[in-house]
Motif scaffolding. Structure first.
Motif, mmCIF file in Angstrom:
data_model
loop_
_atom_site.group_PDB
_atom_site.id
_atom_site.type_symbol
_atom_site.label_atom_id
_atom_site.label_comp_id
_atom_site.label_asym_id
_atom_site.label_seq_id
_atom_site.Cartn_x
_atom_site.Cartn_y
_atom_site.Cartn_z
ATOM 1 N N GLN A 1 0.829 -1.206 0.000
ATOM 2 C CA GLN A 1 0.000 0.000 0.000
ATOM 3 C C GLN A 1 0.865 1.258 0.000
ATOM 4 O O GLN A 1 0.552 2.230 -0.690
ATOM 5 C CB GLN A 1 -0.912 0.024 1.226
ATOM 6 N N ALA A 2 1.952 1.236 0.767
ATOM 7 C CA ALA A 2 2.854 2.392 0.824
ATOM 8 C C ALA A 2 3.511 2.632 -0.534
ATOM 9 O O ALA A 2 3.645 3.787 -0.970
ATOM 10 C CB ALA A 2 3.912 2.185 1.901
ATOM 11 N N MET A 3 3.917 1.575 -1.205
ATOM 12 C CA MET A 3 4.535 1.741 -2.521
ATOM 13 C C MET A 3 3.532 2.240 -3.559
ATOM 14 O O MET A 3 3.874 3.066 -4.410
ATOM 15 C CB MET A 3 5.173 0.428 -2.971
ATOM 16 N N ILE A 4 2.298 1.776 -3.475
ATOM 17 C CA ILE A 4 1.268 2.216 -4.414
ATOM 18 C C ILE A 4 0.953 3.697 -4.202
ATOM 19 O O ILE A 4 0.878 4.468 -5.167
ATOM 20 C CB ILE A 4 -0.004 1.347 -4.296
ATOM 21 N N ILE A 5 0.802 4.107 -2.949
ATOM 22 C CA ILE A 5 0.504 5.520 -2.689
ATOM 23 C C ILE A 5 1.687 6.398 -3.082
ATOM 24 O O ILE A 5 1.507 7.500 -3.590
ATOM 25 C CB ILE A 5 0.079 5.747 -1.223
ATOM 26 N N THR A 6 2.900 5.896 -2.892
ATOM 27 C CA THR A 6 4.084 6.654 -3.315
ATOM 28 C C THR A 6 4.103 6.837 -4.825
ATOM 29 O O THR A 6 4.385 7.937 -5.326
ATOM 30 C CB THR A 6 5.362 5.937 -2.853
ATOM 31 N N ALA A 7 3.799 5.783 -5.560
ATOM 32 C CA ALA A 7 3.775 5.880 -7.028
ATOM 33 C C ALA A 7 2.665 6.825 -7.498
ATOM 34 O O ALA A 7 2.865 7.623 -8.419
ATOM 35 C CB ALA A 7 3.578 4.496 -7.635
ATOM 36 N N LYS A 8 1.493 6.764 -6.837
ATOM 37 C CA LYS A 8 0.397 7.650 -7.213
ATOM 38 C C LYS A 8 0.743 9.106 -6.944
ATOM 39 O O LYS A 8 0.398 9.986 -7.732
ATOM 40 C CB LYS A 8 -0.867 7.271 -6.434
ATOM 41 N N LEU A 9 1.424 9.373 -5.840
ATOM 42 C CA LEU A 9 1.753 10.752 -5.491
ATOM 43 C C LEU A 9 2.891 11.308 -6.339
ATOM 44 O O LEU A 9 2.947 12.505 -6.598
ATOM 45 C CB LEU A 9 2.107 10.856 -4.005
ATOM 46 N N ALA A 10 3.802 10.447 -6.768
ATOM 47 C CA ALA A 10 4.939 10.912 -7.562
ATOM 48 C C ALA A 10 4.598 11.023 -9.049
ATOM 49 O O ALA A 10 5.290 11.737 -9.781
ATOM 50 C CB ALA A 10 6.120 9.965 -7.380
ATOM 51 N N ALA A 11 3.558 10.343 -9.490
ATOM 52 C CA ALA A 11 3.239 10.282 -10.915
ATOM 53 C C ALA A 11 3.035 11.642 -11.586
ATOM 54 O O ALA A 11 3.578 11.856 -12.680
ATOM 55 C CB ALA A 11 2.015 9.394 -11.142
ATOM 56 N N PRO A 12 2.298 12.588 -10.998
ATOM 57 C CA PRO A 12 2.116 13.864 -11.720
ATOM 58 C C PRO A 12 3.427 14.594 -11.990
ATOM 59 O O PRO A 12 3.635 15.101 -13.097
ATOM 60 C CB PRO A 12 1.219 14.679 -10.787
ATOM 61 N N MET A 13 4.317 14.638 -11.005
ATOM 62 C CA MET A 13 5.593 15.343 -11.210
ATOM 63 C C MET A 13 6.505 14.601 -12.181
ATOM 64 O O MET A 13 7.141 15.206 -13.043
ATOM 65 C CB MET A 13 6.321 15.559 -9.885
ATOM 66 N N VAL A 14 6.565 13.288 -12.033
ATOM 67 C CA VAL A 14 7.448 12.499 -12.894
ATOM 68 C C VAL A 14 6.974 12.550 -14.347
ATOM 69 O O VAL A 14 7.788 12.730 -15.267
ATOM 70 C CB VAL A 14 7.538 11.042 -12.386
ATOM 71 N N LEU A 15 5.678 12.404 -14.550
ATOM 72 C CA LEU A 15 5.157 12.447 -15.922
ATOM 73 C C LEU A 15 5.299 13.833 -16.544
ATOM 74 O O LEU A 15 5.618 13.959 -17.729
ATOM 75 C CB LEU A 15 3.694 12.009 -15.949
ATOM 76 N N THR A 16 5.116 14.879 -15.730
ATOM 77 C CA THR A 16 5.309 16.237 -16.229
ATOM 78 C C THR A 16 6.756 16.451 -16.658
ATOM 79 O O THR A 16 7.030 16.976 -17.744
ATOM 80 C CB THR A 16 4.913 17.263 -15.158
ATOM 81 N N ALA A 17 7.691 16.053 -15.798
ATOM 82 C CA ALA A 17 9.112 16.203 -16.134
ATOM 83 C C ALA A 17 9.481 15.360 -17.349
ATOM 84 O O ALA A 17 10.283 15.785 -18.189
ATOM 85 C CB ALA A 17 9.976 15.817 -14.939
ATOM 86 N N LEU A 18 8.881 14.180 -17.479
ATOM 87 C CA LEU A 18 9.156 13.317 -18.627
ATOM 88 C C LEU A 18 8.678 13.953 -19.927
ATOM 89 O O LEU A 18 9.430 14.001 -20.914
ATOM 90 C CB LEU A 18 8.482 11.962 -18.433
ATOM 91 N N VAL A 19 7.469 14.461 -19.928
ATOM 92 C CA VAL A 19 6.910 15.058 -21.147
ATOM 93 C C VAL A 19 7.681 16.320 -21.536
ATOM 94 O O VAL A 19 8.048 16.510 -22.706
ATOM 95 C CB VAL A 19 5.406 15.355 -20.964
#
Length: 90
Positions: free
Chosen positions: A12-30
């Motif tokens: 659960q901790a890893m899933i919430i971490t991935a969900k919370l990091a996704a907007p910043m990581v995807l923005t930086a990737l794009v």
């Protein structure tokens, strides 16, 4: 606390971490991909050119998604606090 419960909390901790990091990581990737594409088309090979757009993009992503991120983290923390009695009793 048994092993399965501990693994469930870790997952659960890893899933919430991935969900919370996704907007910043995807923005930086794009943004990084777009700047790299622009650099390859124009043959401008400045390394620092991609830093400022990424920083601005990530800041905007934080402003847009910040309240959602906080609510997700509060929900997860409340869930963990509600599990404490059952975890201590085994």
């Amino acid at each position: 606390m048994d092993q399965n419960t501990l693994i469930g909390i870790a997952v659960q901790a890893m899933i919430i971490t991935a969900k919370l990091a996704a907007p910043m990581v995807l923005t930086a990737l794009v943004i990084g991909f777009a700047v790299s594409l622009l650099q390859s088309v124009t043959q401008i090979q400045e390394v620092t050119l991609s830093f400022i757009p990424k920083a601005i993009g990530v800041a905007i992503a934080l402003l847009v998604c910040g309240s959602w991120m906080i609510s997700e983290m509060v929900t997860y923390t409340e869930l963990l606090f509600k599990q404490i009695p059952s975890l201590l009793n085994g």
